[in-house]
Design an enzyme around this catalytic site. Structure first.
Site, short mmCIF file in Angstrom:
data_model
loop_
_atom_site.label_atom_id
_atom_site.label_comp_id
_atom_site.label_asym_id
_atom_site.label_seq_id
_atom_site.Cartn_x
_atom_site.Cartn_y
_atom_site.Cartn_z
N LYS A 95 -10.88 -3.31 -1.12
CA LYS A 95 -10.13 -4.39 -0.22
C LYS A 95 -10.72 -4.08 1.07
O LYS A 95 -10.69 -3.23 1.76
CB LYS A 95 -8.75 -4.22 -0.43
CG LYS A 95 -8.08 -5.50 0.45
CD LYS A 95 -6.71 -5.72 0.08
CE LYS A 95 -6.10 -6.84 0.57
NZ LYS A 95 -4.54 -7.07 0.26
N ASN B 20 -3.60 -2.06 11.23
CA ASN B 20 -2.78 -1.57 11.64
C ASN B 20 -2.63 -0.01 11.60
O ASN B 20 -1.51 0.54 11.99
CB ASN B 20 -1.54 -2.27 11.09
CG ASN B 20 -1.47 -3.69 11.13
OD1 ASN B 20 -1.63 -4.19 12.25
ND2 ASN B 20 -0.93 -4.41 10.23
N THR B 21 -3.57 0.52 11.04
CA THR B 21 -3.70 2.35 11.01
C THR B 21 -5.01 2.49 11.75
O THR B 21 -6.14 2.08 11.35
CB THR B 21 -3.85 2.65 9.60
OG1 THR B 21 -2.46 2.22 8.97
CG2 THR B 21 -4.00 4.09 9.67
N GLY C 47 -4.83 -17.43 2.94
CA GLY C 47 -4.47 -18.56 3.14
C GLY C 47 -4.09 -19.52 2.01
O GLY C 47 -4.21 -20.73 2.10
N PHE D 284 1.29 0.26 7.17
CA PHE D 284 1.63 1.20 5.97
C PHE D 284 3.02 1.96 5.81
O PHE D 284 3.17 3.27 5.29
CB PHE D 284 0.55 2.33 5.59
CG PHE D 284 -0.85 1.68 5.19
CD1 PHE D 284 -1.06 0.39 5.05
CD2 PHE D 284 -1.88 2.68 5.04
CE1 PHE D 284 -2.22 -0.07 4.34
CE2 PHE D 284 -3.11 2.03 4.89
CZ PHE D 284 -3.40 0.54 4.60
N THR E 172 0.78 -1.26 -0.02
CA THR E 172 0.00 0.23 -0.01
C THR E 172 1.06 1.35 0.02
O THR E 172 1.91 1.39 0.83
CB THR E 172 -1.10 0.10 1.32
OG1 THR E 172 -1.93 -1.01 1.24
CG2 THR E 172 -1.81 1.16 1.27
N SER F 138 -6.96 -2.56 6.51
CA SER F 138 -5.77 -2.96 7.40
C SER F 138 -6.03 -2.68 8.75
O SER F 138 -6.83 -1.52 9.07
CB SER F 138 -4.53 -2.17 6.98
OG SER F 138 -3.52 -1.99 7.79
N TYR G 93 0.61 -13.83 -0.50
CA TYR G 93 1.95 -13.28 -0.22
C TYR G 93 2.46 -14.19 0.88
O TYR G 93 3.63 -14.85 0.77
CB TYR G 93 1.68 -11.92 0.48
CG TYR G 93 2.89 -11.10 1.06
CD1 TYR G 93 4.12 -11.72 1.15
CD2 TYR G 93 2.72 -10.16 1.75
CE1 TYR G 93 5.23 -11.30 1.71
CE2 TYR G 93 3.91 -9.45 2.37
CZ TYR G 93 5.04 -10.31 2.45
OH TYR G 93 6.21 -9.60 2.88
N ASN H 233 -7.55 0.30 -0.27
CA ASN H 233 -7.34 -0.55 0.93
C ASN H 233 -7.90 0.14 2.17
O ASN H 233 -7.19 1.03 2.76
CB ASN H 233 -6.16 -0.80 0.88
CG ASN H 233 -5.77 -1.80 2.35
OD1 ASN H 233 -6.63 -2.30 2.78
ND2 ASN H 233 -4.29 -2.13 2.75
N ASN I 266 -8.27 -8.81 3.81
CA ASN I 266 -6.93 -8.58 4.24
C ASN I 266 -6.70 -9.56 5.52
O ASN I 266 -7.34 -10.69 5.47
CB ASN I 266 -7.07 -7.18 4.96
CG ASN I 266 -5.69 -6.29 4.67
OD1 ASN I 266 -4.60 -7.29 5.11
ND2 ASN I 266 -5.64 -5.41 4.10
N ASN J 207 1.54 -9.37 11.36
CA ASN J 207 2.13 -8.27 11.41
C ASN J 207 1.32 -6.78 11.75
O ASN J 207 -0.01 -6.98 11.76
CB ASN J 207 2.60 -7.95 9.66
CG ASN J 207 1.52 -7.24 8.96
OD1 ASN J 207 1.41 -5.86 9.01
ND2 ASN J 207 0.72 -7.85 8.28
N ARG J 208 1.99 -5.90 12.02
CA ARG J 208 1.56 -4.80 12.25
C ARG J 208 2.15 -3.47 11.94
O ARG J 208 2.63 -2.41 12.34
CB ARG J 208 1.29 -4.45 13.90
CG ARG J 208 2.66 -4.79 14.68
CD ARG J 208 2.39 -4.31 16.18
NE ARG J 208 3.50 -4.55 17.04
CZ ARG J 208 3.89 -5.69 17.72
NH1 ARG J 208 2.86 -6.46 17.75
NH2 ARG J 208 4.81 -5.64 18.45
#
Length: 365
Positions: A216, A176-177, A296, A115, A86, A174, A317, A171, A245, A111-112
């Site tokens: 997304k 994490n923001t 997955g 961005f 992103t 996420s 990924y 996106n 996500n 993960n954190r």
């Protein structure tokens, strides 16, 4: 089957900090080493989605090539398309380290990152310098953590990359923001999609091409949330949805040693959850709107299962972290075998075969 990556390279990479290993993998591709991997062409895997022609349905998800460093190299690994980002308007460092945690027993990652990226202008310069035409490179756009108008950040992304993007992904999923997923609420989503579509339509007249926009979304949605998002994407004529996500859930994990770490979980444990959410979206939006399925995928069987749940294309990924850089070609080989075994004219013939099955399941807690 013997996997030399797992036997040798993975051990070396896993001995390193996760972010350092990721940086080394980017440098590995920049050396031109991708040429040793042979793609698997098969006309039965070709797909036409949102006006774009994909050589196969297997894509690299956003998150790996955050700064558009190696999009062409990724495609040489056998992926049918790739998605950079992103990318946010301004560069930002993301959340404090450590912020990536491997769970090898589960073939998963938490993960954190938040961005972390070099910003619009750095990525734009790299995309402008690409030598190669015809490949499908999507641009995943997001908002800066400190933005005063997050919706405008998405509009700015469309404006900046319009000439170079095969498609856009907005996106809003996420974890994490802080506050980003609030954009999935119906009123906020309506404004976001309207402004993005208006900007796209304005630029389409200027540049003489219409670039698709995908949305997304997160896998941590209720049925009400799915229905609201489905209604908005239909109302705004969005080009497609990417599902999904990372998840905040820790359901299904065997290794709980780092399960307490905050951040989004990706990898094998997310497969069923993401398939359920995908199928529920497919039923909510109907058969015509494209869906890209993420979450997955680690082999041809899991990729095929996501298509059966209702996906037109798939992305991965985390699977590459555990299976190695030959994963896309191997999945394509496996999808070809499925075509052989079932006498399919195209792998899309299995799309939706298990939508009803998955849509009737409860989303795990």
């Amino acid at each position: 089957m013997f996997n030399p990556y797992k036997a040798i390279a993975q051990k070396a990479f896993f001995a390193l900090d996760a972010e350092k290993a990721h940086g080394l993998s980017i440098k590995f591709l920049q050396t031109g080493a991708a040429c040793v991997f042979k793609p698997h062409p098969d006309s039965r895997l070709e797909q036409s989605v949102a006006g774009l022609s994909f050589p196969n349905p297997v894509g690299m998800a956003a998150g790996y090539d955050k700064n558009a460093d190696v999009p062409l190299e990724i495609l040489k690994l056998g992926f049918g398309f790739t998605e950079v980002g992103t990318i946010t308007p301004k560069p930002q460092s993301g959340n404090p380290k450590p912020r990536i945690f491997r769970l090898p027993t589960d073939e998963a990652v938490i993960n954190r990152l938040g961005f972390n990226n070099d910003g619009h202008q750095a990525a734009l310069q790299r995309l402008e310098n690409l030598r190669g035409k015809g490949q499908i490179i999507g641009v995943n756009i997001g908002a800066n953590k400190d933005s005063e108008d997050r919706t405008q950040d998405y509009v700015s992304g469309i404006d900046t990359f319009y000439k170079h993007a095969s498609y856009f992904t907005a996106n809003i999923s996420s974890p994490n923001t802080p506050g980003l997923r609030d954009l999935q609420a119906r009123e906020s989503l309506s404004e976001l999609l309207s402004r993005c579509i208006n900007k796209r339509n304005e630029l389409a007249k200027i540049h003489g091409k219409r670039v698709p926009i995908f949305l997304k979304v997160a896998p941590d949605l209720t049925q009400e949330g799915i229905d609201d998002i489905a209604a908005e994407v239909a109302d705004k004529n969005i080009d497609g949805v990417i599902i999904s996500n990372t998840t905040l859930s820790r359901s299904g994990l065997k290794d709980m040693t780092v399960a307490h770490e905050t951040g989004g979980l990706s990898g094998k444990p997310v497969l069923t959850r993401s398939n359920i959410v995908l199928a529920k979206f497919r039923e909510a939006i109907g058969n015509d709107m494209p869906i890209i399925g993420v979450g997955g995928i680690s082999d041809a069987n899991s990729a095929a299962e996501k298509i059966r749940a209702g996906a037109d294309l798939v992305q991965l990924y985390t699977g590459m972290i555990y299976q190695g850089p030959s994963i896309a070609a191997k999945i394509c080989q496996g999808l070809s075998r499925i075509c052989d075994q079932q006498s399919l004219a195209n792998i899309s013939d299995i799309r939706g075969a298990k939508t009803e099955y998955y849509s009737n399941l409860e989303i795990p807690k």
